[in-house]
Design an enzyme around this catalytic site. Structure first.
Site, PDB file in Angstrom:
ATOM      1  N   PHE A   1      36.569-127.758  14.737  1.00  0.00           N
ATOM      2  CA  PHE A   1      36.849-126.377  15.146  1.00  0.00           C
ATOM      3  C   PHE A   1      37.626-125.696  14.031  1.00  0.00           C
ATOM      4  O   PHE A   1      38.757-126.060  13.745  1.00  0.00           O
ATOM      5  CB  PHE A   1      37.643-126.287  16.463  1.00  0.00           C
ATOM      6  CG  PHE A   1      37.676-124.868  16.973  1.00  0.00           C
ATOM      7  CD1 PHE A   1      36.780-124.452  17.944  1.00  0.00           C
ATOM      8  CD2 PHE A   1      38.544-123.924  16.433  1.00  0.00           C
ATOM      9  CE1 PHE A   1      36.761-123.113  18.382  1.00  0.00           C
ATOM     10  CE2 PHE A   1      38.525-122.598  16.855  1.00  0.00           C
ATOM     11  CZ  PHE A   1      37.647-122.192  17.829  1.00  0.00           C
TER      12      PHE A   1
ATOM     13  N   ASP B   1      42.524-128.278   7.239  1.00  0.00           N
ATOM     14  CA  ASP B   1      42.772-127.189   8.179  1.00  0.00           C
ATOM     15  C   ASP B   1      43.878-127.652   9.122  1.00  0.00           C
ATOM     16  O   ASP B   1      43.637-128.404  10.057  1.00  0.00           O
ATOM     17  CB  ASP B   1      41.493-126.836   8.942  1.00  0.00           C
ATOM     18  CG  ASP B   1      41.730-125.739   9.990  1.00  0.00           C
ATOM     19  OD1 ASP B   1      42.902-125.415  10.270  1.00  0.00           O
ATOM     20  OD2 ASP B   1      40.729-125.223  10.531  1.00  0.00           O
TER      21      ASP B   1
ATOM     22  N   LYS C   1      48.460-119.894  13.213  1.00  0.00           N
ATOM     23  CA  LYS C   1      49.104-120.074  14.524  1.00  0.00           C
ATOM     24  C   LYS C   1      50.629-119.993  14.492  1.00  0.00           C
ATOM     25  O   LYS C   1      51.169-118.897  14.489  1.00  0.00           O
ATOM     26  CB  LYS C   1      48.625-121.391  15.146  1.00  0.00           C
ATOM     27  CG  LYS C   1      47.148-121.344  15.543  1.00  0.00           C
ATOM     28  CD  LYS C   1      46.780-122.524  16.414  1.00  0.00           C
ATOM     29  CE  LYS C   1      45.300-122.660  16.645  1.00  0.00           C
ATOM     30  NZ  LYS C   1      44.775-121.833  17.721  1.00  0.00           N
TER      31      LYS C   1
HETATM   32  N1  PXG Z   1      41.276-123.989  12.764  1.00  0.00           N
HETATM   33  C1  PXG Z   1      41.754-124.727  13.770  1.00  0.00           C
HETATM   34  C2  PXG Z   1      42.007-126.186  13.553  1.00  0.00           C
HETATM   35  C3  PXG Z   1      42.006-124.118  15.015  1.00  0.00           C
HETATM   36  O1  PXG Z   1      42.477-124.864  16.024  1.00  0.00           O
HETATM   37  C4  PXG Z   1      41.261-122.012  14.076  1.00  0.00           C
HETATM   38  C5  PXG Z   1      41.035-122.677  12.889  1.00  0.00           C
HETATM   39  C6  PXG Z   1      40.993-120.543  14.151  1.00  0.00           C
HETATM   40  O2  PXG Z   1      42.160-119.794  14.282  1.00  0.00           O
HETATM   41  P1  PXG Z   1      42.095-118.319  14.901  1.00  0.00           P
HETATM   42  O3  PXG Z   1      43.476-117.768  14.702  1.00  0.00           O
HETATM   43  O4  PXG Z   1      41.059-117.568  14.141  1.00  0.00           O
HETATM   44  O5  PXG Z   1      41.744-118.468  16.359  1.00  0.00           O
HETATM   45  C7  PXG Z   1      41.743-122.739  15.165  1.00  0.00           C
HETATM   46  C8  PXG Z   1      41.926-122.008  16.452  1.00  0.00           C
HETATM   47  C9  PXG Z   1      39.440-119.876  20.700  1.00  0.00           C
HETATM   48  C10 PXG Z   1      40.385-120.999  20.396  1.00  0.00           C
HETATM   49  O6  PXG Z   1      39.448-119.448  21.858  1.00  0.00           O
HETATM   50  C11 PXG Z   1      40.769-121.280  19.097  1.00  0.00           C
HETATM   51  C12 PXG Z   1      41.637-122.338  18.860  1.00  0.00           C
HETATM   52  C13 PXG Z   1      42.104-123.060  19.906  1.00  0.00           C
HETATM   53  C14 PXG Z   1      41.706-122.764  21.185  1.00  0.00           C
HETATM   54  C15 PXG Z   1      40.857-121.740  21.443  1.00  0.00           C
HETATM   55  O7  PXG Z   1      38.708-119.448  19.822  1.00  0.00           O
HETATM   56  N2  PXG Z   1      42.030-122.763  17.631  1.00  0.00           N
END
Ligand code: PXG
Length: 402
Positions: free
Chosen positions: A144, A229, A258
């Protein structure tokens, strides 16, 4: 029409006006402090999700709120057409903490991942000598990294990609944790290997010991950049400031987001040393809000809280204790308890159904969790959480899992 105030009315408003891209628990929150949040009916919950680790410092940490307030009264946005007096100090502080020469500030995590993809592709062409448009980036199954069209192009989650094409080429997927598969996937055109040190959204999956160190070694041997990441695992969550430290690895590129925004404001960065970062020249990449003074001031305070309060140490101590206690419950519904620091997954047995009803029962008892992938309940409270709060939660978890 007046603004609704009851749970029922607020939910029906969202139901009518919101895009249907989420399915949240039917709880409407109005206030938060530390590890606690309150809904519009005044019910209190322990926040065991912490906005997917964006709230490592807890809700409305006083030092972060104070920094935000102070900056709100001075200057909030300049764009990168001009300098501001917060961005430089912020970038120096994040570089010093993580051990890199340069940082590129963005806003959301996905933007910082996109930035890293651009940087390593350019490096692949300009430094490694990969033929034009042939660069490959190796990623892991079950990854992810965000939701942009390029990032979902290499997701292995069908619903993230379906009918969003045409997708971006240039990515090669290997199983997470399989060092031989990584070795087999590297070609002369491989620019980078991008990985989450511990897969969060993928279901709190801890790589086999030695995987990251082995990957770093392979990358070095083959002149491939290692991109970590750490948007979710970084900034204390797993019991180290950065999860890569568990394996003594210093990636070529580190992506943070985050908790860098202290639960207040989206702040992300891509970090690297000059040979990679200097692939960007003026005008090649950017963002209107990236590096803005409000975000930078918040980011500085967010980092200071992590360091001053030794939050990674709290995560390690509380996390290993909490994991032991969860295992000791001996629940007939639990297949496995896994994780690192305060990033903990409780895997529900297939025979006990999915994790969702357990999360609903926990919410009923005042504990907010979110399932990830059908079977996993994730516990990831703010790193500031009081041990007493977790002790109380354990009693409730015991009842729900018995
Ligand atoms: N890399 C990792 C490891 C993440 O957990 C992202 C990138 C993306 O970050 P942004 O700020 O663009 O969301 C994450 C995000 C969702 C969601 O609903 C996203 C995450 C966790 C839970 C839900 O898109 N992690």
């Amino acid at each position: 029409m007046t603004t609704p105030t009851t749970t029922v009315d607020l939910l029906s408003e969202v139901d009518q006006y919101s895009a249907r891209n989420y399915l949240p628990l039917p709880i409407v929150l109005e206030r938060g402090e530390g590890e606690w949040v309150w809904d519009v009916d005044g019910k209190r919950y322990l926040d065991c999700l912490a906005a997917y680790s964006a709230l490592n410092q807890g809700h409305r940490h006083p030092a972060i709120i104070a920094a935000a307030r102070k900056q709100l009264d001075r200057l909030t946005l300049t764009s990168r057409a001009f300098h501001n007096d917060q961005m430089g100090p912020f970038l120096r502080e994040v570089c010093e903490l993580a051990g890199y020469e340069r940082a590129l500030p963005m806003n959301t995590g996905a933007e910082a991942v996109e930035t890293a993809i651009k940087a390593v592709r350019r490096w692949g062409y300009r430094v490694k000598g990969i033929p034009a448009d042939r660069a490959e980036i190796i990623v892991c199954a079950n990854n992810f990294h965000g939701r942009t069209t390029t990032i979902v192009s290499f997701s292995t989650e069908e619903s993230y990609r379906e009918d969003f094409g045409p997708l971006t080429p240039g990515f090669v997927v290997v199983p997470f944790g399989d060092i031989d598969a990584l070795a087999g996937a590297i070609t002369p055109n491989t620019a980078a290997f991008m990985v989450e040190p511990l897969q969060g959204e993928g279901g709190v999956i801890v790589a086999p010991k030695g995987y990251l160190a082995g990957a770093a070694e392979l990358c070095r041997e083959h002149n491939v950049l290692l991109v970590a990441d750490e948007i979710q695992t970084g900034l204390g969550r797993t019991g180290k400031m950065f999860a890569c430290e568990w394996e003594g690895v210093h990636p070529d590129v580190l992506v943070l987001g985050k908790a860098l925004g202290g639960g207040v404001y989206p702040v992300s960065v891509m970090l690297a040393d000059a040979p990679v970062m200097d692939m960007f020249a003026p005008g090649d990449h950017g963002s209107t809000f990236g590096g803005n003074p409000l975000g930078a001031a918040v980011g500085r305070a967010a980092l200071k809280v992590l360091v001053d309060e030794r939050l990674e140490k709290r995560a390690q101590e509380l996390g290993s204790w909490f994991m032991d206690e969860l295992r000791a419950l001996g629940s007939p519904h639990v297949e496995e308890v896994r994780g690192q620091g305060l990033m903990i997954g409780v895997v529900i047995k297939q025979s006990s159904g999915t994790a969702r009803p357990f999360c609903e029962a926990l919410a009923h008892r005042g504990i907010l969790c979110k399932e990830t992938h059908e079977q996993v309940i994730r516990f990831a409270p703010p790193l500031t959480v009081a041990k007493e709060a977790l002790e109380w939660a354990l009693g409730e978890v015991r009842e729900v899992l018995k």
